[in-house]
Design an enzyme around this catalytic site. Structure first.
Site, PDB file in Angstrom:
ATOM      1  N   THR A  17       0.808  -1.218   0.000  1.00 38.57           N
ATOM      2  CA  THR A  17       0.000   0.000   0.000  1.00 38.57           C
ATOM      3  C   THR A  17       0.842   1.271   0.000  1.00 38.57           C
ATOM      4  O   THR A  17       0.483   2.261  -0.641  1.00 38.57           O
ATOM      5  CB  THR A  17      -0.899   0.000   1.268  1.00 38.57           C
ATOM      6  N   SER A  63       0.634 -10.170   0.194  1.00 45.19           N
ATOM      7  CA  SER A  63      -0.118 -11.419   0.361  1.00 45.19           C
ATOM      8  C   SER A  63       0.269 -12.429  -0.721  1.00 45.19           C
ATOM      9  O   SER A  63      -0.003 -13.617  -0.593  1.00 45.19           O
ATOM     10  CB  SER A  63      -1.614 -11.155   0.282  1.00 45.19           C
ATOM     11  N   THR A  93       2.012  -4.595   4.437  1.00 48.03           N
ATOM     12  CA  THR A  93       1.958  -4.905   5.874  1.00 48.03           C
ATOM     13  C   THR A  93       1.532  -6.350   6.150  1.00 48.03           C
ATOM     14  O   THR A  93       1.858  -6.896   7.200  1.00 48.03           O
ATOM     15  CB  THR A  93       0.987  -3.958   6.604  1.00 48.03           C
TER      16      THR A  93
HETATM   17  N1  ASP Z   1      -2.253  -6.143   0.986  1.00 49.38           N
HETATM   18  C1  ASP Z   1      -1.284  -5.122   1.237  1.00 49.38           C
HETATM   19  C2  ASP Z   1       0.081  -5.815   1.327  1.00 49.38           C
HETATM   20  O1  ASP Z   1       0.381  -6.419   2.317  1.00 49.38           O
HETATM   21  C3  ASP Z   1      -1.582  -4.382   2.470  1.00 49.38           C
HETATM   22  C4  ASP Z   1      -0.572  -3.331   2.856  1.00 49.38           C
HETATM   23  O2  ASP Z   1       0.363  -3.002   2.200  1.00 49.38           O
HETATM   24  O3  ASP Z   1      -0.741  -2.807   3.939  1.00 49.38           O
HETATM   25  O4  ASP Z   1       0.831  -5.749   0.403  1.00 49.38           O
END
Ligand code: ASP
Length: 345
Positions: A17, A63, A93
């Site tokens: 993100t 993910s 994250t």
């Molecule tokens: N789905 C995103 C990832 O982990 C969420 C984020 O970046 O916070 O790449």
């Protein structure tokens, strides 16, 4: 200040993100060109550091991440190790705690900061948490005293705190304050100034060359115990073809049912040379199989205590150890010891 004296930081952007900005014409969020980081985040210029960037292609939502990404990260860090004072890894994250844990095992003799960060809101949105996270991570990556880095380990910086990477877990899906390290103190807290918790940071006694370990074995499964788990579910998981280790998430201080069928299945798995690592389902605290009969039975069968390890660190530690071609006895020994501060032992 001449180039020689300026501190240098390498930002490695893997995806997630944080790296999104509003497209100037359409307003749609799209990945940010990190080669333009000093234009997009002009605050960074004020540090006066040399800041270079490497962007992954393709960028990955974390993910979708797999251990090949960890190998790529380890290789980038190794190839650039002597050129930079510190490294900031921008990462989604969702699996950041797994990646930080994995790298903590893969980078042997690390004596420079490798700081993972990301954000809950894209860096291109007004209320983003990404700018603060990035700016502070860069500051910490460059922080030194007497020419020595203040945090020479793999860590996660998020929402005003720096955590040991392999103690970290994502515990909130929507708050800015998304990460915690329940079993280990913060390495630093960022308020008006950044306060370093020197006693909690690992400083290498003898400096050695960085060695990277890139052989990882993913033949691992996580088994979460729940009231009502059936014998066939337990049997199926313990007997998945090729599986070498089971990270068993048990109740409380490492307890599980004492039904005969349950213990028989576990005993069979241990006899067939499978490693069963006992990790608590609780967010904080440690496995202690000597406390209750329900834990004691497991200990007698040869289950290994994970102590206060996170599931993320347990999985990646096993992947790393299986990649080392150790005998089962040596492997068990290593599970009982801290390799890079992942357990309190
Ligand atoms: N789905 C995103 C990832 O982990 C969420 C984020 O970046 O916070 O790449």
């Amino acid at each position: 200040m001449d180039e020689e004296q300026r501190k240098s930081i390498l930002i490695i952007y893997t995806g997630g993100t944080i790296g999104m900005v509003n497209h100037p014409e359409t307003g749609v969020l799209s990945p940010f060109d990190f080669n333009q980081i000093l234009i997009e985040v002009p605050e960074l210029k004020r540090f006066g550091y040399i800041i270079d960037t490497i962007s992954f292609t393709p960028l990955i939502d974390s993910s979708n991440l797999n251990p090949e990404v960890w190998v790529k990260l380890a290789e980038i860090i190794k190839d650039n190790y002597y050129k930079y004072n510190g490294f900031v890894v921008l990462h989604g994250t969702d699996t950041m705690a797994y990646s930080a844990s994995a790298l903590s095992f893969m980078l042997e003799n690390l004596d420079k900061p490798v700081i993972f960060t990301g954000s809950q809101l894209p860096i291109g949105t007004l209320r983003t948490d990404g700018k603060e996270n990035l700016i502070s991570a860069v500051e910490i990556a460059a922080a030194q005293q007497n020419g020595q880095p203040l945090v020479p380990e793999v860590s996660v910086y998020f929402e005003n705190k720096l955590l040991r990477g392999n103690r970290t877990t994502k515990y909130n899906a929507e708050h800015f304050n998304a990460f915690e390290s329940p079993n280990y103190p913060h390495l630093a807290d960022a308020g008006i100034s950044i306060k370093y918790n020197y006693a909690a940071i690992h400083y290498p006694v003898i400096k050695k060359d960085l060695i990277i370990h890139t052989s990882l074995d993913t033949n691992i499964v996580i088994l979460k115990i729940f009231p009502g788990i059936s014998r066939s579910v337990l049997h199926t998981i313990l007997n998945i073809k090729g599986i070498r280790a089971v990270v068993m998430e048990t109740y409380g201080a490492g307890n599980a049912p004492t039904d005969k069928w349950f213990l028989d299945e576990i005993e069979q798995a241990v006899k067939s040379e499978k490693i069963i690592l006992n990790v608590t389902q609780c967010h904080a605290g440690s496995v202690d199989m000597s406390k209750y009969e329900t834990g004691n039975e497991l200990q007698k069968l040869g289950i290994i205590s994970g102590y206060d390890i996170t599931t993320e660190a347990a999985v990646t530690k096993l992947m790393f150890l299986f990649g080392q071609d150790l005998s089962n006895d040596d492997l068990k020994q290593m599970l009982n010891h801290s390799i890079s501060g992942e357990i309190s032992k």
